[in-house]
Design a protein around this motif. Structure first.
Motif, PDB file in Angstrom:
ATOM      1  N   GLU A 101     -64.799 -42.182  47.044  1.00 43.01           N
ATOM      2  CA  GLU A 101     -65.189 -41.643  48.344  1.00 43.01           C
ATOM      3  C   GLU A 101     -64.430 -42.409  49.412  1.00 43.01           C
ATOM      4  O   GLU A 101     -64.114 -43.583  49.247  1.00 43.01           O
ATOM      5  CB  GLU A 101     -66.697 -41.772  48.563  1.00 43.01           C
ATOM      6  N   ALA A 102     -64.094 -41.733  50.494  1.00 44.39           N
ATOM      7  CA  ALA A 102     -63.318 -42.363  51.561  1.00 44.39           C
ATOM      8  C   ALA A 102     -64.191 -43.332  52.348  1.00 44.39           C
ATOM      9  O   ALA A 102     -65.382 -43.108  52.536  1.00 44.39           O
ATOM     10  CB  ALA A 102     -62.753 -41.298  52.485  1.00 44.39           C
ATOM     11  N   PHE A 103     -63.584 -44.429  52.796  1.00 42.61           N
ATOM     12  CA  PHE A 103     -64.252 -45.404  53.659  1.00 42.61           C
ATOM     13  C   PHE A 103     -63.649 -45.289  55.053  1.00 42.61           C
ATOM     14  O   PHE A 103     -62.461 -45.002  55.198  1.00 42.61           O
ATOM     15  CB  PHE A 103     -64.048 -46.836  53.134  1.00 42.61           C
ATOM     16  N   GLN A 104     -64.466 -45.503  56.069  1.00 39.89           N
ATOM     17  CA  GLN A 104     -64.002 -45.413  57.443  1.00 39.89           C
ATOM     18  C   GLN A 104     -63.338 -46.729  57.844  1.00 39.89           C
ATOM     19  O   GLN A 104     -63.808 -47.809  57.494  1.00 39.89           O
ATOM     20  CB  GLN A 104     -65.169 -45.121  58.391  1.00 39.89           C
ATOM     21  N   GLY A 105     -62.245 -46.620  58.598  1.00 41.04           N
ATOM     22  CA  GLY A 105     -61.540 -47.800  59.080  1.00 41.04           C
ATOM     23  C   GLY A 105     -61.052 -47.570  60.495  1.00 41.04           C
ATOM     24  O   GLY A 105     -61.002 -46.443  60.984  1.00 41.04           O
ATOM     25  N   ILE A 106     -60.684 -48.675  61.138  1.00 40.95           N
ATOM     26  CA  ILE A 106     -60.175 -48.629  62.510  1.00 40.95           C
ATOM     27  C   ILE A 106     -58.949 -49.527  62.603  1.00 40.95           C
ATOM     28  O   ILE A 106     -58.972 -50.667  62.121  1.00 40.95           O
ATOM     29  CB  ILE A 106     -61.239 -49.128  63.518  1.00 40.95           C
ATOM     30  N   VAL A 107     -57.880 -48.999  63.211  1.00 40.41           N
ATOM     31  CA  VAL A 107     -56.727 -49.818  63.574  1.00 40.41           C
ATOM     32  C   VAL A 107     -56.794 -49.962  65.091  1.00 40.41           C
ATOM     33  O   VAL A 107     -56.573 -48.994  65.823  1.00 40.41           O
ATOM     34  CB  VAL A 107     -55.392 -49.169  63.143  1.00 40.41           C
ATOM     35  N   ARG A 108     -57.139 -51.168  65.547  1.00 40.27           N
ATOM     36  CA  ARG A 108     -57.239 -51.398  66.992  1.00 40.27           C
ATOM     37  C   ARG A 108     -55.844 -51.584  67.585  1.00 40.27           C
ATOM     38  O   ARG A 108     -54.906 -51.949  66.892  1.00 40.27           O
ATOM     39  CB  ARG A 108     -58.098 -52.630  67.268  1.00 40.27           C
ATOM     40  N   ARG A 109     -55.716 -51.341  68.863  1.00 43.95           N
ATOM     41  CA  ARG A 109     -54.418 -51.442  69.540  1.00 43.95           C
ATOM     42  C   ARG A 109     -53.765 -52.805  69.329  1.00 43.95           C
ATOM     43  O   ARG A 109     -52.567 -52.906  69.081  1.00 43.95           O
ATOM     44  CB  ARG A 109     -54.610 -51.160  71.031  1.00 43.95           C
ATOM     45  N   GLU A 110     -54.560 -53.863  69.376  1.00 41.84           N
ATOM     46  CA  GLU A 110     -54.002 -55.213  69.228  1.00 41.84           C
ATOM     47  C   GLU A 110     -53.608 -55.548  67.793  1.00 41.84           C
ATOM     48  O   GLU A 110     -52.952 -56.564  67.543  1.00 41.84           O
ATOM     49  CB  GLU A 110     -54.970 -56.273  69.773  1.00 41.84           C
ATOM     50  N   ASP A 111     -53.966 -54.681  66.825  1.00 41.92           N
ATOM     51  CA  ASP A 111     -53.637 -54.923  65.418  1.00 41.92           C
ATOM     52  C   ASP A 111     -52.496 -54.040  64.916  1.00 41.92           C
ATOM     53  O   ASP A 111     -52.191 -54.037  63.729  1.00 41.92           O
ATOM     54  CB  ASP A 111     -54.874 -54.688  64.542  1.00 41.92           C
TER      55      ASP A 111
END
Length: 192
Positions: A101-111
């Motif tokens: 199952e897919a997991f939610q992630g975030i790529v922040r601007r500073e990363d």
């Protein structure tokens, strides 16, 4: 005698005769299993109804347990949404294992990049549908993992042009559509 196995959506009992527990829900006057597992029933205490629950089934032999992203895991993720501050992604592959199952992630601007972090524009780095190679840098909040692409080897590895064609990288910040010749900006992963 072992407890009976039930599947998601399988009716269990009438709500009037028992209470829903973990792994169950009520629908149209019946208790319904929410997960695959074994049926459990706790006896009634004084004047309350018996509680029916479903315990998740253990993984089948050879399947192992579900994999979870950990800090420093290399992941492949698909971009699902963009804002000015971050790109939301679905983690599809962890290391060399495909997620059930897919997991939610975030790529922040500073990363996004290791240098010139204050000049990063999310819309110039990613587009919805791009496949991104990243590294998990934090377990984040309760709903999303934080992912970084701030390395030469990390970034967009697959991109589709606005015309709908698969593109190829031509520099560390550009992909090209082989059909139309259009060039689009991305945070490109080092191809080799």
């Amino acid at each position: 005698m072992s407890a009976p196995l039930v599947l998601p959506g399988q009716p269990l009992k009438a709500v009037a005769s028992s209470s829903p527990g973990s792994g169950t829900h009520s629908f149209s006057g019946a208790l319904i299993s929410s997960v695959a597992g074994t049926l459990k029933s706790a006896p009634a205490k004084s004047q309350t109804r018996a509680t029916v629950s479903v315990a998740r089934a253990p993984p089948a032999p050879g399947q192992g347990s579900a994999i979870l992203p950990e800090v420093e895991s290399i992941v492949l993720a698909r971009v699902t949404r963009l804002s000015t501050r971050q790109a939301q992604v679905e983690i599809l592959v962890i290391g060399d294992k495909v997620c059930r199952e897919a997991f939610q992630g975030i790529v922040r601007r500073e990363d996004v990049r290791a240098t010139e972090k204050d000049r990063v524009v999310i819309a110039d780095s990613f587009r919805v549908g791009d496949v991104v190679k990243g590294i998990v840098i934090s377990l984040g909040d309760q709903s999303s993992y934080y992912i970084s692409t701030a390395s030469n080897e990390l970034g967009v590895i697959m991109a589709t042009s606005e015309a709908g064609h698969q593109m190829y990288p031509i520099s560390w910040r550009e992909f090209k559509d082989p059909t139309t010749g259009a060039v689009e900006t991305r945070k490109v992963a080092k191809p080799f």
